[in-house]
Write a protein that holds these residues in place. Structure first.
Motif, PDB file in Angstrom:
ATOM      1  N   ARG A 137       3.820 -39.117 -20.354  1.00  0.00           N
ATOM      2  CA  ARG A 137       2.743 -39.260 -19.452  1.00  0.00           C
ATOM      3  C   ARG A 137       2.474 -38.144 -18.829  1.00  0.00           C
ATOM      4  NH1 ARG A 137       6.351 -43.089 -17.744  1.00  0.00           N
ATOM      5  NH2 ARG A 137       7.125 -41.947 -15.988  1.00  0.00           N
ATOM      6  N   ASP A 138       3.293 -37.418 -18.248  1.00  0.00           N
ATOM      7  CA  ASP A 138       3.109 -36.000 -17.398  1.00  0.00           C
ATOM      8  C   ASP A 138       2.940 -34.738 -18.066  1.00  0.00           C
ATOM      9  OD1 ASP A 138       3.071 -38.104 -15.295  1.00  0.00           O
ATOM     10  OD2 ASP A 138       5.240 -37.509 -14.742  1.00  0.00           O
ATOM     11  N   GLU A 142      -1.152 -35.346 -20.183  1.00  0.00           N
ATOM     12  CA  GLU A 142      -1.810 -34.618 -19.078  1.00  0.00           C
ATOM     13  C   GLU A 142      -2.442 -33.207 -19.731  1.00  0.00           C
ATOM     14  OE1 GLU A 142      -0.407 -33.803 -15.536  1.00  0.00           O
ATOM     15  OE2 GLU A 142      -0.273 -36.024 -14.729  1.00  0.00           O
ATOM     16  N   GLU A 143      -1.332 -32.484 -20.480  1.00  0.00           N
ATOM     17  CA  GLU A 143      -1.814 -31.280 -21.080  1.00  0.00           C
ATOM     18  C   GLU A 143      -2.985 -31.219 -22.041  1.00  0.00           C
ATOM     19  OE1 GLU A 143      -1.095 -26.766 -21.289  1.00  0.00           O
ATOM     20  OE2 GLU A 143      -1.099 -28.538 -19.607  1.00  0.00           O
ATOM     21  N   ARG A 144      -2.665 -32.192 -22.979  1.00  0.00           N
ATOM     22  CA  ARG A 144      -3.450 -32.603 -24.108  1.00  0.00           C
ATOM     23  C   ARG A 144      -5.015 -32.702 -23.431  1.00  0.00           C
ATOM     24  NH1 ARG A 144      -7.361 -37.012 -25.147  1.00  0.00           N
ATOM     25  NH2 ARG A 144      -7.825 -36.960 -27.327  1.00  0.00           N
ATOM     26  N   ASN A 145      -5.099 -33.426 -22.394  1.00  0.00           N
ATOM     27  CA  ASN A 145      -6.083 -33.967 -21.529  1.00  0.00           C
ATOM     28  C   ASN A 145      -6.843 -32.537 -20.913  1.00  0.00           C
ATOM     29  OD1 ASN A 145      -6.496 -36.603 -22.302  1.00  0.00           O
ATOM     30  ND2 ASN A 145      -5.362 -37.273 -20.526  1.00  0.00           N
ATOM     31  N   ASN A 146      -5.953 -31.898 -20.363  1.00  0.00           N
ATOM     32  CA  ASN A 146      -6.412 -30.511 -19.740  1.00  0.00           C
ATOM     33  C   ASN A 146      -7.119 -29.563 -21.002  1.00  0.00           C
ATOM     34  OD1 ASN A 146      -5.460 -31.189 -17.431  1.00  0.00           O
ATOM     35  ND2 ASN A 146      -3.380 -30.298 -17.867  1.00  0.00           N
ATOM     36  N   ILE A 147      -6.633 -29.552 -21.982  1.00  0.00           N
ATOM     37  CA  ILE A 147      -7.023 -28.541 -22.969  1.00  0.00           C
ATOM     38  C   ILE A 147      -8.480 -29.217 -23.779  1.00  0.00           C
ATOM     39  CG2 ILE A 147      -6.639 -27.525 -25.249  1.00  0.00           C
ATOM     40  CD1 ILE A 147      -3.565 -27.461 -24.414  1.00  0.00           C
ATOM     41  N   LEU A 148      -8.423 -30.468 -24.244  1.00  0.00           N
ATOM     42  CA  LEU A 148      -9.304 -31.053 -25.056  1.00  0.00           C
ATOM     43  C   LEU A 148     -10.591 -31.483 -24.129  1.00  0.00           C
ATOM     44  CD1 LEU A 148      -7.543 -33.018 -27.716  1.00  0.00           C
ATOM     45  CD2 LEU A 148      -8.112 -30.486 -27.578  1.00  0.00           C
ATOM     46  N   LYS A 149     -10.346 -31.678 -23.044  1.00  0.00           N
ATOM     47  CA  LYS A 149     -11.416 -31.935 -21.943  1.00  0.00           C
ATOM     48  C   LYS A 149     -12.122 -31.009 -20.905  1.00  0.00           C
ATOM     49  CE  LYS A 149     -10.165 -37.001 -22.149  1.00  0.00           C
ATOM     50  NZ  LYS A 149      -9.687 -38.258 -21.339  1.00  0.00           N
ATOM     51  N   ARG A 192       6.575 -17.859 -20.612  1.00  0.00           N
ATOM     52  CA  ARG A 192       5.347 -18.378 -20.396  1.00  0.00           C
ATOM     53  C   ARG A 192       5.593 -19.854 -19.691  1.00  0.00           C
ATOM     54  NH1 ARG A 192       0.914 -16.628 -23.178  1.00  0.00           N
ATOM     55  NH2 ARG A 192      -0.197 -17.678 -21.617  1.00  0.00           N
ATOM     56  N   PRO A 193       5.870 -19.511 -18.569  1.00  0.00           N
ATOM     57  CA  PRO A 193       6.272 -20.779 -17.694  1.00  0.00           C
ATOM     58  C   PRO A 193       5.007 -21.885 -17.268  1.00  0.00           C
ATOM     59  CG  PRO A 193       6.095 -18.881 -16.226  1.00  0.00           C
ATOM     60  CD  PRO A 193       5.834 -18.506 -17.497  1.00  0.00           C
ATOM     61  N   LEU A 194       5.481 -22.922 -17.331  1.00  0.00           N
ATOM     62  CA  LEU A 194       4.327 -23.906 -16.393  1.00  0.00           C
ATOM     63  C   LEU A 194       4.127 -23.579 -14.944  1.00  0.00           C
ATOM     64  CD1 LEU A 194       5.674 -27.059 -18.667  1.00  0.00           C
ATOM     65  CD2 LEU A 194       3.498 -25.746 -19.052  1.00  0.00           C
ATOM     66  N   VAL A 195       3.059 -23.674 -14.572  1.00  0.00           N
ATOM     67  CA  VAL A 195       3.042 -23.415 -13.119  1.00  0.00           C
ATOM     68  C   VAL A 195       2.742 -24.570 -12.228  1.00  0.00           C
ATOM     69  CG1 VAL A 195       2.152 -21.095 -13.779  1.00  0.00           C
ATOM     70  CG2 VAL A 195       0.469 -23.060 -13.358  1.00  0.00           C
ATOM     71  N   GLU A 196       2.556 -25.639 -12.820  1.00  0.00           N
ATOM     72  CA  GLU A 196       2.524 -27.002 -11.948  1.00  0.00           C
ATOM     73  C   GLU A 196       2.885 -28.468 -12.908  1.00  0.00           C
ATOM     74  OE1 GLU A 196      -1.745 -28.514 -11.349  1.00  0.00           O
ATOM     75  OE2 GLU A 196      -2.168 -26.493 -12.212  1.00  0.00           O
ATOM     76  N   GLY A 197       3.050 -29.131 -11.913  1.00  0.00           N
ATOM     77  CA  GLY A 197       3.388 -30.486 -12.759  1.00  0.00           C
ATOM     78  C   GLY A 197       4.769 -30.594 -13.302  1.00  0.00           C
ATOM     79  N   TYR A 198       4.643 -31.507 -14.449  1.00  0.00           N
ATOM     80  CA  TYR A 198       6.022 -31.713 -15.339  1.00  0.00           C
ATOM     81  C   TYR A 198       6.551 -30.502 -15.872  1.00  0.00           C
ATOM     82  CZ  TYR A 198       9.551 -33.951 -18.366  1.00  0.00           C
ATOM     83  OH  TYR A 198      10.578 -34.416 -18.852  1.00  0.00           O
ATOM     84  N   GLY A 199       7.873 -30.105 -15.511  1.00  0.00           N
ATOM     85  CA  GLY A 199       8.415 -28.902 -16.181  1.00  0.00           C
ATOM     86  C   GLY A 199       8.098 -27.603 -15.409  1.00  0.00           C
TER      87      GLY A 199
END
Length: 232
Positions: A137-138, A142-149, A192-199
């Motif tokens: 879910r997170d 989310e990351e797919r929607n961030n990139i594709l949308k 290359r860290p994730l800066v917010e959300g899951y992980g």
């Protein structure tokens, strides 16, 4: 968020990526000739992929084909040093992670009525509040929607990431412990860290691999349940 990351103490997973990258850089033959022969490497990888696919007898075989490509995308992310190419590999890899679910629904489930029932149950379970499916879910969604949308990502935008490192010093005579803090810049996509959300704070590739492993467990569970129902 990025400022907070800069103040973090270097973590074990970061050290793994540094050792992993250095080992590849200095102990494998990554000469310019090898890079020019990359097409041969890709052909070999896909030949191995085809051989593995021939061994797959599960009813989720179409979804597993996509998952194999997601694993290949992860391999590319582990070795890519160019930030622009890394970004493209990331976008493609994230799309593949999401495509596993689409292919399961639109290809595998359409081929078997009982599998369709099990798959629908799984999709509802994944979208529930169950914390064991949070990576789906997170992160995957989310990351797919961030990139594709919106064509944005939760990954740190720079190939060079400044990190705070704390060195622990021990006086051999007195046993006194002291600490030395300093800033180090890790370039060539070492971290290359994730800066917010899951992980958040974790290397994006570690979370990507977690997502792959999650898919493998879920697809295996679906195939197992189908096998049980077909024996009744």
């Amino acid at each position: 968020m990025i400022d907070n990351l800069q103040s973090n103490i270097i973590s074990a997973n970061l050290m793994w990526h540094i050792v992993h990258k250095v080992d590849r850089k200095f102990h494998e033959d990554w000469s310019s000739k090898a890079r020019n022969d990359a097409d041969c490497l890709v052909i070999t990888v896909y030949r191995d992929k085809a051989e593995k696919s021939a061994e797959i007898n599960e009813m989720t075989h179409a979804a597993r084909e996509v998952l194999l490509d997601a694993r290949l995308a992860l391999d590319m992310l582990q070795t890519e040093t160019d930030p622009d190419r890394w970004r493209v590999h990331w976008a493609g890899g994230v799309a593949l992670l999401r495509a596993v679910g689409h292919v399961l629904l639109n290809v595998d489930q359409r081929a078997n009525v009982e599998l369709a029932k099990i798959g629908d149950e799984a999709h509802r379970r994944w979208r529930s509040a169950d914390p064991s499916h949070a990576v789906y879910r997170d992160f995957i969604l989310e990351e797919r929607n961030n990139i594709l949308k919106e064509y944005r990502s939760k990954v740190h935008p720079l190939a060079e990431v400044p990190m705070a490192i704390r060195l622990t010093l021990v006086n051999p005579e007195t046993g006194e412990v002291s600490y030395l803090d300093q800033i180090a810049d890790f370039d060539e996509n070492l971290f290359r860290p994730l800066v917010e959300g899951y992980g958040e704070g974790e290397d994006a590739r570690d979370v990507f691999e977690e997502a792959i492993n999650w898919w493998e467990r879920e697809l295996a569970a679906i195939d197992k349940e189908l096998s049980i129902r077909l024996r009744r």
